[in-house]
Design an enzyme around this catalytic site. Structure first.
Site, PDB file in Angstrom:
ATOM      1  N   TYR A 130       0.830  -1.202   0.000  1.00 44.46           N
ATOM      2  CA  TYR A 130       0.000   0.000   0.000  1.00 44.46           C
ATOM      3  C   TYR A 130       0.869   1.259   0.000  1.00 44.46           C
ATOM      4  O   TYR A 130       1.817   1.398   0.771  1.00 44.46           O
ATOM      5  CB  TYR A 130      -0.917   0.016   1.236  1.00 44.46           C
ATOM      6  CG  TYR A 130      -1.666   1.320   1.379  1.00 44.46           C
ATOM      7  CD1 TYR A 130      -2.778   1.589   0.579  1.00 44.46           C
ATOM      8  CD2 TYR A 130      -1.232   2.296   2.270  1.00 44.46           C
ATOM      9  CE1 TYR A 130      -3.447   2.805   0.681  1.00 44.46           C
ATOM     10  CE2 TYR A 130      -1.886   3.512   2.380  1.00 44.46           C
ATOM     11  CZ  TYR A 130      -2.988   3.763   1.575  1.00 44.46           C
ATOM     12  OH  TYR A 130      -3.644   4.953   1.675  1.00 44.46           O
ATOM     13  N   GLY A 136      -5.627   5.530  -0.099  1.00 44.09           N
ATOM     14  CA  GLY A 136      -7.008   5.544   0.350  1.00 44.09           C
ATOM     15  C   GLY A 136      -7.886   4.653  -0.500  1.00 44.09           C
ATOM     16  O   GLY A 136      -7.507   3.508  -0.834  1.00 44.09           O
TER      17      GLY A 136
END
Length: 525
Positions: free
Chosen positions: A58, A65
């Site tokens: 990530y 997000g």
């Protein structure tokens, strides 16, 4: 800036304490140990291996997000990291103070130094270099909801590291690019996980909360000293401070307050001594009748219940202090890397609920300190309650001069200001970020509110301390049977503010005293 020539060295096996963080906030430099740098480099190498293997990580090989469903080639790493800082640099409102911003930077360094965030060593070193050179980014106070940590204020700090935005350099405002050049520092060009490591975590709420923790402890101790002097001025009873009361109600905070109050009041000749067993009723008391208007055997609650009140505040201050200390020892970004086990953990350590709850509890405790201070001040200035002191502590020509009448009204107004900020913020979750952040903590809002409450509280205590110094003089002066604690309080007030004779504007005195009480390095008890 205070402490500008000192340095705090963080040990690899010890957390950064709130007191050490406060020293850095007030100007001390910060250094990491060799063990820290080894852990940081090891984690960065681990990330490099994962990137070369084109693992899904990530914020490194994905978008951010709700856009994390976008996979990003590692070749676009620099653009991805730069874009994160740019889109998050959207804060507004007043600027955080340079002291608060330094505290935030120190808190972020403490987290990154643990070696689980995969920041490049040179990126972290730039933060430390800025602290050493007194180069402080200008950070808008509003923009974080404390959910993915404090993205917006930390982004503004990172933006300055990249040479954009405005900064203070030794208290002079200038463009970040110019300030970095003046210090011989190269602007950051983030890559890998540099930007995400710098912006993703609870450092803003934690840094501000750490400053609050230190100031709250000092103002609690000051409140204790003021309460003791107040009891002496009004000829209070030592009985309410006896250890047996805390033994029978064994809250740790009450025991602390009972012991401290008894300690500072033990050498007073003005407090009424304990009589055990209690004295007999008058021999001539008529059978079956009552005799009115006799001396009260106990004091108003502002003195009699002081151990119980200050003890409860102590418990809230300790809870907040423990929470902040734990957070300063925590790693709070996402994802986290464990090179020793080969794990990459995606989770929510950035969620600031602990700090939010603790800061709300502290805020309410600070408000009660102000309430009790204002009530003590009201009794001192009210001729019907202050046991023979002049109205509003003027001393002579009452009516022509009004003494502390206006200052007492100001104290009331300050309490009203604080009460309007009493509603908890930690329960005010508002979903945002396309419902990715569907619950938020608002921890930084609460920490900022606490900082404001501390400023207001210090002003209330400044007015009370001025009034007590005046009252001590009206009772014959500090040598007229007052405790050493009350005498020391009188000296400290008079070193800053002259006695009140004819009416004069008291705003400068209040300001000087309130700022003095907030400064580090004060010991009251």
């Amino acid at each position: 800036m205070k402490n500008a020539n000192s340095c705090i060295t963080l040990a690899v096996d010890q957390p950064l304490t709130p007191l050490a963080l406060e020293q850095i906030a007030f100007g001390a430099a910060m250094q990491l140990s060799t063990g820290h740098w080894q852990a940081i480099a090891r984690c960065r190498d681990f990330l490099q291996q994962l990137i070369q293997q084109k693992r899904r990580i990530y914020g490194v090989t994905t978008g951010y997000g709700p856009l994390a469903n976008t996979y990003v080639d590692p070749e676009a790493s620099a653009a991805l990291q730069q874009g994160l800082v740019f889109h998050l640099s959207s804060g507004t409102g007043p600027l955080l103070s340079p002291i608060q911003t330094r505290a935030i930077m120190a808190a972020r360094v403490a987290t990154l130094a643990r070696g689980h965030s995969a920041i490049r060593p040179e990126a972290l070193k730039l933060v430390l270099d800025c602290l050493a050179h007194q180069l402080i980014p200008q950070v808008p106070a509003i923009g974080t909801v404390g959910a993915s940590g404090d993205l917006t204020p930390l982004a503004h700090i990172t933006l300055a590291l990249m040479g954009q935005g405005q900064v203070w350099l030794k208290e002079q405002v200038m463009p970040a690019q110019e300030a970095l050049a003046a210090c011989g520092l190269t602007p950051l060009h983030p890559e890998g996980k540099d930007a995400l490591a710098l912006v993703n975590g609870t450092a803003a709420m934690t840094g501000i909360a750490a400053l609050n923790a230190c100031q709250a402890e000092r103002l609690l101790e000051l409140s204790l000293v003021l309460t003791g002097a107040y009891g002496e001025v009004l000829n209070g009873h030592l009985e309410a401070l006896q250890p047996g009361l805390a033994i029978l109600r064994p809250h740790a905070g009450q025991l602390w307050a009972q012991q401290q109050l008894l300690k500072i009041c033990s050498d007073s000749q003005r407090l009424q001594p304990v009589t055990q067993p209690p004295p007999r009723l008058p021999e001539d008391l008529p059978s079956g009748r009552a005799r009115h208007q006799q001396p009260l055997p106990q004091d108003a609650y502002t003195f009699r219940c002081a151990p119980q009140h200050l003890g409860a505040v102590k418990a809230s201050v300790d809870f907040h202090q423990e929470c902040v200390a734990t957070e300063l020892w925590s790693v709070t970004d996402n994802p986290l890397f464990l090179p020793e086990t080969g794990e990459v953990l995606h989770g929510g350590n950035f969620f600031g609920q602990q700090i939010a709850f603790a800061a709300d509890a502290l805020n309410n405790a600070l408000i009660t300190l102000a309430v009790h201070s204002e009530r003590r001040l009201a009794r001192l200035t009210d001729v019907t309650l202050n046991q023979g002191l002049p109205p509003f502590l003027r001393g002579n020509q009452n009516g022509l001069h009004s003494g502390m009448m206006g200052a007492q009204v100001t104290a009331t107004a300050l309490v009203a200001e604080m009460r309007t900020q009493a509603h908890p913020a930690s329960i005010q979750s508002i979903p945002t970020n396309a419902n990715n952040q569907d619950v938020v903590t608002l921890g930084t809002l609460v920490a900022r509110r606490c900082a404001t409450s501390l400023e207001r509280l210090s002003e209330v205590l400044a007015i009370e301390s001025f009034a007590l110094a005046q009252a001590i003089e009206l009772r014959g002066g500090p040598e007229a049977g007052f405790s050493r604690s009350a005498q020391a309080l009188h000296r400290r007030v008079r070193a800053i503010s002259a006695p009140l004779e004819d009416d004069r504007p008291l705003a400068p005195d209040i300001q000087r005293l309130s700022q003095h009480w907030l400064l580090p390095d004060h010991g009251f008890v």
